[in-house]
Design an enzyme around this catalytic site. Structure first.
Site, mmCIF file in Angstrom:
data_model
loop_
_atom_site.group_PDB
_atom_site.id
_atom_site.type_symbol
_atom_site.label_atom_id
_atom_site.label_comp_id
_atom_site.label_asym_id
_atom_site.label_seq_id
_atom_site.Cartn_x
_atom_site.Cartn_y
_atom_site.Cartn_z
ATOM 1 N N TYR A 147 46.222 -21.171 78.151
ATOM 2 C CA TYR A 147 45.745 -20.065 78.985
ATOM 3 C C TYR A 147 46.678 -19.906 80.176
ATOM 4 O O TYR A 147 46.976 -20.884 80.874
ATOM 5 C CB TYR A 147 44.323 -20.358 79.464
ATOM 6 C CG TYR A 147 43.724 -19.264 80.314
ATOM 7 C CD1 TYR A 147 43.398 -18.021 79.753
ATOM 8 C CD2 TYR A 147 43.477 -19.458 81.668
ATOM 9 C CE1 TYR A 147 42.842 -17.016 80.524
ATOM 10 C CE2 TYR A 147 42.922 -18.453 82.450
ATOM 11 C CZ TYR A 147 42.605 -17.229 81.875
ATOM 12 O OH TYR A 147 42.056 -16.230 82.644
ATOM 13 N N ASP A 242 53.637 -23.872 83.021
ATOM 14 C CA ASP A 242 52.456 -23.402 83.739
ATOM 15 C C ASP A 242 51.714 -24.642 84.225
ATOM 16 O O ASP A 242 50.989 -25.286 83.474
ATOM 17 C CB ASP A 242 51.586 -22.548 82.815
ATOM 18 C CG ASP A 242 50.315 -22.075 83.513
ATOM 19 O OD1 ASP A 242 50.066 -22.512 84.654
ATOM 20 O OD2 ASP A 242 49.579 -21.264 82.907
ATOM 21 N N LYS A 270 45.190 -23.171 91.703
ATOM 22 C CA LYS A 270 44.170 -24.214 91.846
ATOM 23 C C LYS A 270 44.455 -25.175 93.017
ATOM 24 O O LYS A 270 44.287 -24.777 94.157
ATOM 25 C CB LYS A 270 43.968 -24.915 90.501
ATOM 26 C CG LYS A 270 43.501 -23.866 89.451
ATOM 27 C CD LYS A 270 42.986 -24.395 88.161
ATOM 28 C CE LYS A 270 42.303 -23.287 87.380
ATOM 29 N NZ LYS A 270 43.015 -22.809 86.208
HETATM 30 C C1 LIG Z 1 43.366 -21.365 85.724
HETATM 31 C C2 LIG Z 1 44.649 -21.189 85.040
HETATM 32 C C3 LIG Z 1 45.380 -19.997 85.139
HETATM 33 C C4 LIG Z 1 44.856 -18.774 85.832
HETATM 34 O O1 LIG Z 1 44.637 -18.983 87.190
HETATM 35 P P1 LIG Z 1 43.646 -17.980 87.978
HETATM 36 O O2 LIG Z 1 43.757 -18.434 89.399
HETATM 37 O O3 LIG Z 1 42.286 -18.197 87.371
HETATM 38 O O4 LIG Z 1 44.133 -16.601 87.774
HETATM 39 C C5 LIG Z 1 46.638 -19.949 84.570
HETATM 40 N N1 LIG Z 1 47.132 -21.013 83.921
HETATM 41 C C6 LIG Z 1 46.458 -22.163 83.796
HETATM 42 C C7 LIG Z 1 47.075 -23.316 83.075
HETATM 43 C C8 LIG Z 1 45.186 -22.286 84.328
HETATM 44 O O5 LIG Z 1 44.502 -23.412 84.155
#
Ligand SMILES: *Cc1c(COP(=O)(O)O)cnc(C)c1O
Length: 428
Positions: A147, A242, A270
């Site tokens: 994701y 990511d 995060k």
């Molecule tokens: C949470 C998450 C996102 C998206 O971040 P948001 O602040 O919710 O837009 C993207 N990549 C990873 C790996 C994530 O865990």
């Protein structure tokens, strides 16, 4: 704690649904998969959440990762109060932005330049645009079940809420967009090699969660990240890690540090905001110099680098930077939980596949090891859902989805962990 209201969670949800789609502002908060009504929270301290009726829960979500120090850390709150007395937002440069950028560069050596944004989604979509602008190529590879936020190009075979709700195809994503998204199974290097052969000279980037966290926690196979690095070097592909979830959580330098693999670009979110809305992307100067106003790849944000958000992020990262032993403590907590849960499930005769790395852990009700999306989605969801409600009833707040990793904070004590294990033993 004084109850905020005597209105039931169900009634609050019904009220919320009249104004907010599904009653929630992010789908993973709905109890759509596990059933029942989401809990409305009022306050939190350390490892403990308090709902609107005053009931307490041990928090194993921690706002999906950001609250790594635990809730309401005195230093974070004090710094926010001081900033509140000064100003909330300018839309102009502040010293707080430089401080956070410098701290990230000190913790993550691959970052020469970094741009702050307001979410992980923004960070990933901007990093992809930059990789495309820099290479002049259109296609990119992502991994099944990973994701990268909700920007259009990433919503193909994605994890997190899309896995939870079984959304295979997202209406509104055009064919034109989807055709540039190439998907490989995670942990399968020959799939990546074949895809790169098939689309020679067309691939701008490979983006992946170097430790997957949106289909449960799934570490990379030995040598996998190194092999991807090699492919990117050989074919002039931009490697994007990511680390929105893993950055500052698994190590000060994230998975890049753990695996000794350097990405060209890295995205954060995060933990970097310490509970306020922050995302960021950064990396090699040569690539980052293509971002406006240095270059032509446009990217902007009214509230990017917001001083309150920078302050919460800076205090949070400072603690992690100044206390390298925190990562050993998180690993201790994670391991104690993983081993204890394994024993508890053995004790009650339920087969599970537990994956844990530092403060990320997931429990799949699976007979086989979970190494990719297809093994993750083979797990027994109905047993997870019953386990979720058993734990909730006993004051333990797990992610309301079998596809989400649990996130541990530094506020969790051995006593909390033992209570979680003990409560698991009572599950049947
Ligand atoms: C949470 C998450 C996102 C998206 O971040 P948001 O602040 O919710 O837009 C993207 N990549 C990873 C790996 C994530 O865990």
């Amino acid at each position: 704690m004084m109850p905020l209201t005597s209105t039931s969670h169900r009634a609050l949800m019904e009220r919320s649904m009249k104004s907010i789609p599904g009653g929630v502002n992010s789908p993973v908060r709905a109890f759509g998969s596990v059933g029942g009504d989401p809990i409305f929270f009022a306050s939190a301290q350390g490892a403990t959440l308090v709902d609107v009726h005053g009931k307490e829960y041990i928090d194993l979500i921690n706002s999906w990762g950001p609250m790594i120090l635990g809730h309401n850390h005195t230093d974070v709150i004090d710094a926010l109060r001081e900033q509140l007395d000064r100003a909330v937002s300018f839309g102009a440069p502040t010293v707080q932005e430089i401080e956070l950028a410098e701290l990230v560069r000190a913790m993550v050596p691959s970052v020469d330049l970094i741009r702050m944004v307001s979410s992980g989604t923004e960070a990933c979509m901007s990093a992809l645009r930059l990789a495309r602008g820099y290479t002049g190529k259109n296609k990119f590879i992502k991994m099944e079940g990973h994701y990268h936020g909700h920007a259009d190009p990433f919503l193909v075979k994605a994890g997190s809420g899309l896995a939870t709700f079984g959304i295979q195809h997202v209406p509104g994503i055009t064919e034109g967009t989807a055709q540039d998204t190439l998907v490989c199974p995670f942990n399968d290097i020959s799939a990546v090699e074949n895809m790169c052969d098939k689309h020679q000279g067309e691939i701008a980037a490979i983006i992946l969660e170097p430790v997957a966290g949106n289909m449960g926690c799934i570490p990379p196979a030995a040598g996998y990240l190194q092999a991807i690095r090699q492919i990117c070097d050989d074919q002039d592909i931009v490697l994007i890690f990511d680390e929105v979830m893993t950055g500052f959580r698994l190590a000060a330098g994230g998975v890049q540090e753990l695996a000794s693999v350097t990405a060209d670009l890295v995205t954060f979110g995060k933990v970097i905001g310490g509970g306020l809305p922050v995302g960021a992307f950064g990396g090699k100067r040569e690539i980052m110099s293509h971002i406006a106003p240095l270059g032509q790849v446009y990217q902007a944000g009214t509230l990017s680098g917001n001083p309150l958000a920078m302050t919460a992020g800076h205090v949070t990262l400072s603690h992690l930077h100044e206390h390298p032993e925190y990562y050993a403590r998180l690993e201790h907590t994670g391991k104690r939980l993983a081993e204890g849960l394994q024993q508890a499930f053995d004790h009650i005769g339920i087969t599970v596949a537990i994956n844990q790395l530092g403060s990320m852990i997931s429990v799949h009700f699976s007979e086989v090891p979970v190494t990719d999306f297809s093994s993750a989605s083979g797990s027994d969801i109905s047993t997870f859902n019953r386990y979720f409600h058993h734990m909730l009833e006993h004051g333990i707040y797990l992610p309301p989805s079998a596809y989400e990793s649990w996130f541990l904070s530094l506020s969790l004590t051995d006593e909390h962990i033992d209570h979680i294990i003990h409560t698991t033993k009572k599950f049947s």
